[in-house]
Scaffold this motif. Structure first.
Motif, mmCIF file in Angstrom:
data_model
loop_
_atom_site.group_PDB
_atom_site.id
_atom_site.type_symbol
_atom_site.label_atom_id
_atom_site.label_comp_id
_atom_site.label_asym_id
_atom_site.label_seq_id
_atom_site.Cartn_x
_atom_site.Cartn_y
_atom_site.Cartn_z
ATOM 1 N N ARG A 607 57.185 -36.121 60.550
ATOM 2 C CA ARG A 607 56.557 -35.999 59.434
ATOM 3 C C ARG A 607 57.247 -35.348 58.321
ATOM 4 N NH1 ARG A 607 52.491 -33.403 56.908
ATOM 5 N NH2 ARG A 607 52.215 -31.611 58.293
ATOM 6 N N GLN A 608 57.589 -34.227 58.916
ATOM 7 C CA GLN A 608 58.502 -33.124 58.057
ATOM 8 C C GLN A 608 59.648 -33.781 57.205
ATOM 9 O OE1 GLN A 608 57.535 -30.558 56.737
ATOM 10 N NE2 GLN A 608 55.388 -30.409 57.766
ATOM 11 N N GLN A 609 60.489 -34.502 58.323
ATOM 12 C CA GLN A 609 61.628 -35.498 57.917
ATOM 13 C C GLN A 609 61.267 -36.451 56.712
ATOM 14 O OE1 GLN A 609 63.097 -37.280 61.527
ATOM 15 N NE2 GLN A 609 64.865 -35.688 61.775
ATOM 16 N N ASN A 610 60.171 -36.945 56.647
ATOM 17 C CA ASN A 610 59.760 -37.897 55.774
ATOM 18 C C ASN A 610 59.348 -37.278 54.564
ATOM 19 O OD1 ASN A 610 58.717 -40.633 54.927
ATOM 20 N ND2 ASN A 610 56.592 -39.541 54.441
ATOM 21 N N ASN A 611 58.628 -35.966 54.600
ATOM 22 C CA ASN A 611 58.054 -35.113 53.684
ATOM 23 C C ASN A 611 59.239 -34.782 53.039
ATOM 24 O OD1 ASN A 611 55.703 -35.366 54.404
ATOM 25 N ND2 ASN A 611 55.397 -33.359 55.200
ATOM 26 N N GLU A 612 60.501 -34.330 53.471
ATOM 27 C CA GLU A 612 61.802 -33.826 52.933
ATOM 28 C C GLU A 612 62.330 -35.079 51.970
ATOM 29 O OE1 GLU A 612 64.807 -31.195 52.191
ATOM 30 O OE2 GLU A 612 63.033 -30.947 52.890
ATOM 31 N N ARG A 613 62.463 -36.292 52.567
ATOM 32 C CA ARG A 613 62.929 -37.486 52.082
ATOM 33 C C ARG A 613 62.198 -37.322 50.502
ATOM 34 N NH1 ARG A 613 61.286 -42.132 50.985
ATOM 35 N NH2 ARG A 613 59.429 -42.086 52.750
ATOM 36 N N LEU A 614 60.688 -37.469 50.697
ATOM 37 C CA LEU A 614 59.949 -37.374 49.460
ATOM 38 C C LEU A 614 60.215 -36.483 48.383
ATOM 39 C CD1 LEU A 614 56.576 -38.373 50.926
ATOM 40 C CD2 LEU A 614 57.966 -39.965 49.680
ATOM 41 N N ARG A 615 60.620 -35.108 49.019
ATOM 42 C CA ARG A 615 60.924 -34.061 48.154
ATOM 43 C C ARG A 615 62.155 -34.582 47.381
ATOM 44 N NH1 ARG A 615 59.563 -30.934 52.805
ATOM 45 N NH2 ARG A 615 57.673 -29.803 52.476
ATOM 46 N N ARG A 616 63.024 -34.735 48.137
ATOM 47 C CA ARG A 616 64.633 -35.295 47.588
ATOM 48 C C ARG A 616 64.471 -36.277 46.397
ATOM 49 N NH1 ARG A 616 68.922 -32.709 49.612
ATOM 50 N NH2 ARG A 616 68.745 -31.609 51.837
ATOM 51 N N GLN A 617 63.837 -37.326 46.768
ATOM 52 C CA GLN A 617 63.336 -38.459 45.962
ATOM 53 C C GLN A 617 62.737 -37.992 44.462
ATOM 54 O OE1 GLN A 617 61.542 -41.695 47.573
ATOM 55 N NE2 GLN A 617 60.612 -42.547 45.690
ATOM 56 N N PHE A 618 61.772 -36.921 44.470
ATOM 57 C CA PHE A 618 60.947 -36.463 43.553
ATOM 58 C C PHE A 618 62.108 -35.630 42.750
ATOM 59 C CE2 PHE A 618 58.678 -33.165 41.442
ATOM 60 C CZ PHE A 618 57.822 -33.866 40.564
ATOM 61 N N ALA A 619 62.712 -34.840 43.469
ATOM 62 C CA ALA A 619 63.486 -33.782 42.771
ATOM 63 C C ALA A 619 64.648 -34.402 41.764
ATOM 64 C CB ALA A 619 64.120 -32.832 43.829
ATOM 65 N N ASN A 620 65.245 -35.618 42.473
ATOM 66 C CA ASN A 620 66.300 -36.316 41.790
ATOM 67 C C ASN A 620 65.921 -36.776 40.605
ATOM 68 O OD1 ASN A 620 68.074 -35.737 43.845
ATOM 69 N ND2 ASN A 620 67.583 -37.724 44.773
ATOM 70 N N GLN A 621 64.560 -37.496 40.285
ATOM 71 C CA GLN A 621 64.231 -37.872 39.108
ATOM 72 C C GLN A 621 63.830 -36.752 38.059
ATOM 73 O OE1 GLN A 621 61.779 -41.638 39.074
ATOM 74 N NE2 GLN A 621 61.640 -41.043 41.519
ATOM 75 N N ALA A 622 63.027 -35.689 38.790
ATOM 76 C CA ALA A 622 62.524 -34.633 37.942
ATOM 77 C C ALA A 622 63.586 -33.953 37.373
ATOM 78 C CB ALA A 622 61.598 -33.931 38.617
ATOM 79 N N ASN A 623 64.671 -33.768 38.046
ATOM 80 C CA ASN A 623 65.868 -32.950 37.596
ATOM 81 C C ASN A 623 66.474 -33.673 36.484
ATOM 82 O OD1 ASN A 623 65.467 -30.797 39.445
ATOM 83 N ND2 ASN A 623 66.775 -31.638 40.896
ATOM 84 N N VAL A 624 66.291 -34.889 36.231
ATOM 85 C CA VAL A 624 66.729 -35.602 34.975
ATOM 86 C C VAL A 624 65.726 -35.497 33.854
ATOM 87 C CG1 VAL A 624 67.531 -37.853 34.241
ATOM 88 C CG2 VAL A 624 68.070 -36.942 36.466
ATOM 89 N N ILE A 625 64.490 -35.924 34.403
ATOM 90 C CA ILE A 625 63.497 -36.147 33.184
ATOM 91 C C ILE A 625 63.153 -34.694 32.525
ATOM 92 C CG2 ILE A 625 61.250 -36.713 32.773
ATOM 93 C CD1 ILE A 625 61.230 -38.890 34.987
#
Length: 870
Positions: A607-625
C-alpha cells in the motif's frame, strides 16, 4: 407494734415508702437494682446459688422461696417444678403468702407482676423483704427500724470530724460515713487520718473494698453510683448501711457472749483440773500401794534417726504388766500395812522398771509414728506429682501424632517448629518430675508401703507413657524438619519461578501488544523500519522459547518433589499469580500473531508503494502547474503596471491572456483527479512537492480573479477617461505616479505612500485634510488606495480647474446647441439627483427663441462656477 401493718405510727409503710415515681429515675433504679441484687446474693450464696438479673431470676419463684428460707431459717411449702406460667405464679404466691404471714402488708404487689418481670414490682417486693428481715429488728435506745439504724450510725460516727449523718442519702456521698463506721469497729483496717472530704471517690472505694475483703459485706454499689447522683437512692443506702450494722452488731454480740462463756468455762476448767490432779494422785497412790509386779524385762526398741524409715520387721511393743484395779476414790489407808503388800523398795523398783518400759515403748511408738507419717507424706507426694504429670501429659500424644504439618505452608511449618521446640523445652523440664516420681515409688517400696503394687503400676504407666512421648516428640521433630526443608526448597523454586516468569510474562504481554498494535505509517521508509524491527523480534523467539522451557522446568521440578515426597501442597505460588498454563497460552498466542504480523506488514508495504507512486504522480504535475500560475500572475501584474500602448491595446492583450488561462483548465482538472486518488488513499503529506491541491486551487482562483479584475480596471479606466475627458498622456502620467509610489508593487498604495504622492504633486495639507481625502479614496477604511480610486480622485481634482465657459459648453452639448435646455433633457442626461438639483436652481430662459419650460443654463453655469471657486 408491727411496722408493716399500715398504721399511722408505722415508721415506713410498705406501699407509701415505695415511691413509684422514683423508679422512673434511671439513676435510682440502677442503684436499687445493684444494691438489692448484691443483698440477695449475700444470702443466696449460703445456698450455693446467686442471681444475675433481679426481675428475671425471681420470675419462676424458686430462688425467691430459697431466699426467704435462707434469711428466715424456716422451710416454706414445697415449690412447683414445672415450667408453665401457672407453676411460676404458684411459687411466687407461696413466697408472697409467707411474707404476708410475717405481718407484712403487701399493696398492689401480685404474683402475676413478678412472673411477668415487672421491674418496679420486683424491686418493691425485695425492698419489703429487706425491711422485714434486715431493718425491722434493729433497735437502739428504744428506737427501731429506720430511726434506730440512723441513731446507731450517728452514735458510732459522732467522734469523727467532717461526718454528720442526718439521713440515708446525701450524708453518705463523701464516703466518710462508711469509713468512720469501719474505723470505729476495726481501726486497723483504715487509716482514717489520711482521708479527705474532697475526695469522695477514694473514700467510697476504700470503704467498699475493705468491707468486701475483711467484713464479708458484698459490694452493693459503685462509688460512681453515689458521687454521680445529686441525691443517692435512700433505699440502696439503707440496705448497704444495714449490712454494716449486722456485721458489727453481730460481732459485738458474739464477742460479749464469748467473753461470758470463757469466764464460766475458765472457772469450770480450773475446777476440773484440780479434780483430775486429785484423782490421778489418788490413783497412783492406790496403784502403788496395791501393785505387786513381777520383774520387768522390757527390751528397748531400736532407735531410728529422724525421718528415716524403720526396719521393715518392727517388733511388737512389749506387753505391759497388768495393773491392779484402780479405784478413783480409794478408802483411806489403814494405819497398818498388810503382810502381802509390797515394801517401799519393791514399789520403788517396780516403778523404776515400769518407767523404763514406758520410755522404751514411747520411743518405739514415736519412731513408728514417724515412719507412718513419712509413708503417708511420700504417698501423698507421689499422688500429687503423678496427678500433675498425668494432667500435663493429657492430650500430648494426640498433639504429637497430629498430621497438621502435611497441609501447612512454610510460614505455618516454621510456627509449628517454634511451637514444637517450646514443647521440647517443656518436656525436658518435666524430666525431673518423672525422675522424682520414680524415686518416690522406689522409696515407698523400700519402706514396705502397704499399697506398693498400685504405686508401682501407676509409676510404670507414667514411665511407659514418658518413653512414648519422647519417641513421638523425636518423630514429630524429624517430620517437621523434613517438611520444612522440602517446603523451603519448593519456596525457593517458587521464588525463582516468580523472578523469571514475571519478566518473561511481561515480555510476552508486550510482544502481544506490539504484534496486535495497529500501526499507522505514511511513508515507505516507516513501513520498512517496522519490517526491520519485526525481523529482529522474530530473531529473539528461539532464545525466548529456551527461557520458557527453563521456567516450565522449574515448575516441573516442584511437581516432581511434590510427587516424590508426597507433599500435600496448600495453595499456589505465593510470589506470583502466573502459572505454566498462562505462560503456554500466551506463548501460543505470540506464535500465532507473528505470521499475522508478517502478512499485515507485507500488505502495508504494498500500500505504501502505491501511495508513493501517487505522490510522485501528483508532484510531477503540481511542480509544473504551480510555477506556471505564479508566472502568469507576475505577467498580469506587469501588464497592469507597465504602460505599453493605449488602454484599448492593454485590454486586448489581457483578454488574450484570459483566453490562454481558461484553455489551461484541463490540466487543473487532471491534477484534481490525482488529488482525489491521494485523498482516497489517505495520504496526508508529499515530500516530492511543496504544492498542495489547496495551494493550486487558491492560485488558480487568484489567477482568474486577477485577470478579471485587471480587465475590469482597464475597462473602468477607459470609461473614466472618456467620461472625464482625460487624455492618454494624463492617464499615463497618473499610472506613472501611482506605480512610482506603489513601493510594494501590489497594485495598491498604502496610506503613507499616498500622502507622499500628494505632497509630490504640490498638495500642502494637514492631518485633518488628509483624513478627509482618505475617507473619499478609502471609504471602507482598508488602509490602501487602489489605482481606480486614485484616478477618480485625480480626475475630480483636474475637473475642478475647468472654467465657466467649459461648463456652458457642456450644457450646450446636452441642449443640442440651443441657448436653453429643457428639464427632460437634464433628466435624460444627468443622474436624477443632479438633474433635479439643476432644475431647482436654473432660472427660466427669457431669450427671443424661448419656448415654454426652457431653462437658462448660461447664468446657472456662471453662478455654479462662482460657487465652486468659493
Amino acid at each position: 407494734m408491727n411496722p408493716y401493718d399500715g398504721d399511722e405510727n408505722d415508721y415506713m409503710p410498705q406501699e407509701d415508702d415505695w415511691d413509684r415515681d422514683m423508679l422512673l429515675d434511671p439513676a435510682w433504679e440502677k442503684q436499687q437494682r445493684k444494691t438489692f441484687t448484691a443483698w440477695c446474693n449475700s444470702h443466696l450464696r449460703k445456698a450455693g446459688t446467686q442471681i444475675e438479673n433481679i426481675e428475671e431470676d425471681f420470675r419462676d419463684g424458686l430462688k425467691l422461696m430459697l431466699l426467704l428460707e435462707v434469711i428466715s431459717g424456716e422451710r416454706l411449702a414445697k415449690p412447683e417444678r414445672g415450667k408453665m406460667r401457672v407453676h411460676k405464679i404458684s411459687n411466687v404466691n407461696k413466697a408472697l403468702h409467707y411474707i404476708t404471714s410475717k405481718g407484712v402488708k403487701l399493696v398492689s404487689i401480685g404474683a402475676e407482676e413478678i412472673v411477668d418481670g415487672n421491674a418496679k414490682m420486683t424491686l418493691g417486693m425485695i425492698w419489703t423483704i429487706i425491711l422485714r428481715f434486715a431493718i425491722q429488728d434493729i433497735s437502739v435506745e428504744e428506737t427501731s427500724a429506720k430511726e434506730g439504724l440512723l441513731l446507731w450510725c450517728q452514735r458510732k460516727t459522732a467522734p469523727y470530724k467532717n461526718v454528720n449523718i442526718q439521713n440515708f442519702h446525701i450524708s453518705w456521698k463523701d464516703g466518710l460515713g462508711f469509713c468512720a463506721l469501719i474505723h470505729r469497729h476495726r481501726p486497723e483496717l483504715i487509716d482514717y487520718g489520711k482521708l479527705r472530704k474532697d475526695d469522695p471517690m477514694t473514700n467510697l472505694n476504700t470503704a467498699f473494698d475493705v468491707a468486701e475483703k475483711y467484713l464479708d459485706i458484698p459490694k452493693m454499689l459503685d462509688a460512681e453510683d453515689i458521687v454521680g447522683t445529686a441525691r443517692p437512692d435512700e433505699k440502696a443506702i439503707m440496705t448497704y448501711v444495714s449490712s454494716f450494722y449486722h456485721a458489727f452488731s453481730g460481732a459485738q454480740k458474739a464477742e460479749t457472749a464469748a467473753n461470758r462463756i470463757c469466764k464460766v468455762l475458765a472457772v469450770n476448767q480450773e475446777n476440773e483440773q484440780l479434780m483430775e490432779d486429785y484423782e490421778k494422785l489418788a490413783s497412783d497412790v492406790s496403784t502403788l500401794s496395791l501393785l505387786c509386779p513381777p520383774p520387768l524385762n522390757v527390751p528397748a526398741p531400736p532407735s531410728l534417726p529422724p525421718l528415716c524409715p524403720p526396719p521393715l520387721n518392727v517388733p511388737e511393743p512389749p506387753s505391759l504388766i497388768p495393773l491392779c484395779p484402780i479405784s478413783l476414790h480409794p478408802s483411806p489407808p489403814s494405819s497398818t500395812r498388810p503382810e502381802d503388800c509390797c515394801s517401799d523398795s519393791d514399789v520403788s523398783n517396780a516403778w523404776g522398771g515400769l518407767e523404763g518400759a514406758e520410755k522404751g515403748y514411747e520411743e518405739w511408738l514415736l519412731n513408728e509414728i514417724r515412719r507412718l507419717e513419712r509413708l503417708d507424706h511420700l504417698a501423698e507426694k507421689f499422688r500429687q506429682k503423678a496427678a500433675t504429670h498425668e494432667a500435663w501429659t493429657e492430650g500430648k500424644e494426640e498433639m504429637l501424632q497430629a498430621r497438621d504439618f502435611e497441609t501447612a505452608s512454610l510460614s505455618e511449618i516454621k510456627a509449628l517448629l517454634k511451637k514444637h521446640e517450646a514443647f521440647e523445652s517443656d518436656l525436658a523440664a518435666h524430666q525431673d518430675r518423672v525422675e522424682q516420681i520414680a524415686a518416690i515409688a522406689q522409696e515407698l517400696n523400700e519402706l514396705d508401703y502397704y499399697d506398693s503394687p498400685s504405686v508401682n503400676s501407676r509409676c510404670q504407666r507414667i514411665c511407659d507413657r514418658w518413653d512414648a512421648l519422647g519417641a513421638l516428640t523425636q518423630k514429630r521433630s524429624d517430620a517437621l524438619q523434613r517438611t520444612e526443608k522440602l517446603l523451603e526448597t519448593i519456596d525457593e523454586l517458587y521464588l525463582e519461578f516468580a523472578k523469571r516468569a514475571a519478566p518473561f510474562n511481561n515480555w510476552m504481554e508486550g510482544a502481544m501488544e506490539d504484534l496486535q498494535d495497529t500501526f499507522i505509517v505514511h511513508t515507505i521508509e516507516e513501513i520498512q523500519g517496522l519490517s526491520t524491527a519485526h525481523e529482529q523480534f522474530k530473531a529473539t523467539l528461539p532464545d525466548a522459547d529456551k527461557e520458557r522451557g527453563a521456567i516450565l522446568g522449574i515448575h516441573n521440578e516442584i511437581a516432581k518433589i511434590v510427587a516424590t515426597y508426597h507433599v500435600n501442597m496448600a495453595g499456589t505460588n505465593p510470589y506470583t499469580t502466573i502459572n505454566p498454563q498462562g505462560i503456554n497460552a500466551k506463548w501460543d498466542k505470540v506464535r500465532q500473531l507473528v505470521p499475522q504480523r508478517d502478512q499485515a506488514l507485507i500488505e502495508e508495504h504494498a500500500r505504501q508503494q502505491n501511495n508513493e507512486r501517487l505522490r510522485r504522480q501528483f508532484a510531477n504535475q503540481a511542480n509544473v502547474i504551480g510555477p506556471w500560475i505564479q508566472t502568469k500572475m507576475e505577467e498580469i501584474g506587469r501588464i497592469s503596471i507597465e504602460m505599453h500602448g493605449t488602454l484599448e491595446d492593454q485590454l486586448t492583450h489581457l483578454r488574450q491572456y484570459e483566453k490562454n488561462i481558461v484553455n489551461y483548465k484541463p490540466k487543473i482538472d487532471q491534477l484534481e483527479g490525482d488529488h482525489q486518488l491521494i485523498q482516497e488513499a489517505l495520504i496526508f503529506d508529499n515530500k516530492h512537492t511543496n504544492y498542495t491541491m489547496e495551494h493550486i486551487r487558491v492560485g488558480w482562483e487568484q489567477l482568474l480573479t486577477t485577470i478579471a479584475r485587471t480587465i475590469n480596471e482597464i475597462e473602468n479606466q477607459i470609461l473614466t477617461r472618456d467620461a472625464k475627458g482625460i487624455s492618454q498622456d494624463q492617464m499615463n502620467e497618473f499610472r506613472a505616479s501611482f506605480n512610482h509610489f506603489d513601493r510594494k508593487k501590489t497594485g495598491m498604495m498604502e496610506a503613507e505612500d499616498f500622502k507622499t504622492c500628494l505632497i509630490s504633486l504640490g498638495y500642502n495639507m494637514g492631518e485633518a485634510e488628509f483624513s478627509r481625502i482618505m475617507s473619499i479614496v478609502d471609504p471602507n477604511r482598508v488602509g490602501v488606495v487602489t489605482f481606480q480610486a486614485f484616478i477618480d480622485f485625480m480626475s475630480r481634482e483636474t475637473a475642478d480647474t475647468d472654467t465657466a465657459d467649459q461648463v456652458m459648453a457642456s450644457f450646450k452639448v446636452l441642449a443640442g446647441d440651443k441657448n436653453f435646455i429643457m428639464a427632460d433633457e437634464l433628466r435624460r442626461e444627468l443622474p436624477p439627483d443632479q438633474a433635479e438639483y439643476c432644475i431647482a436652481r436654473m432660472a427660466p430662459y427669457s431669450g427671443t427663441d424661448a419656448v415654454p419650460g426652457a431653462l437658462d443654463y448660461m447664468s446657472f453655469s456662471t453662478a455654479l462656477y462662482g460657487e465652486s471657486d468659493l
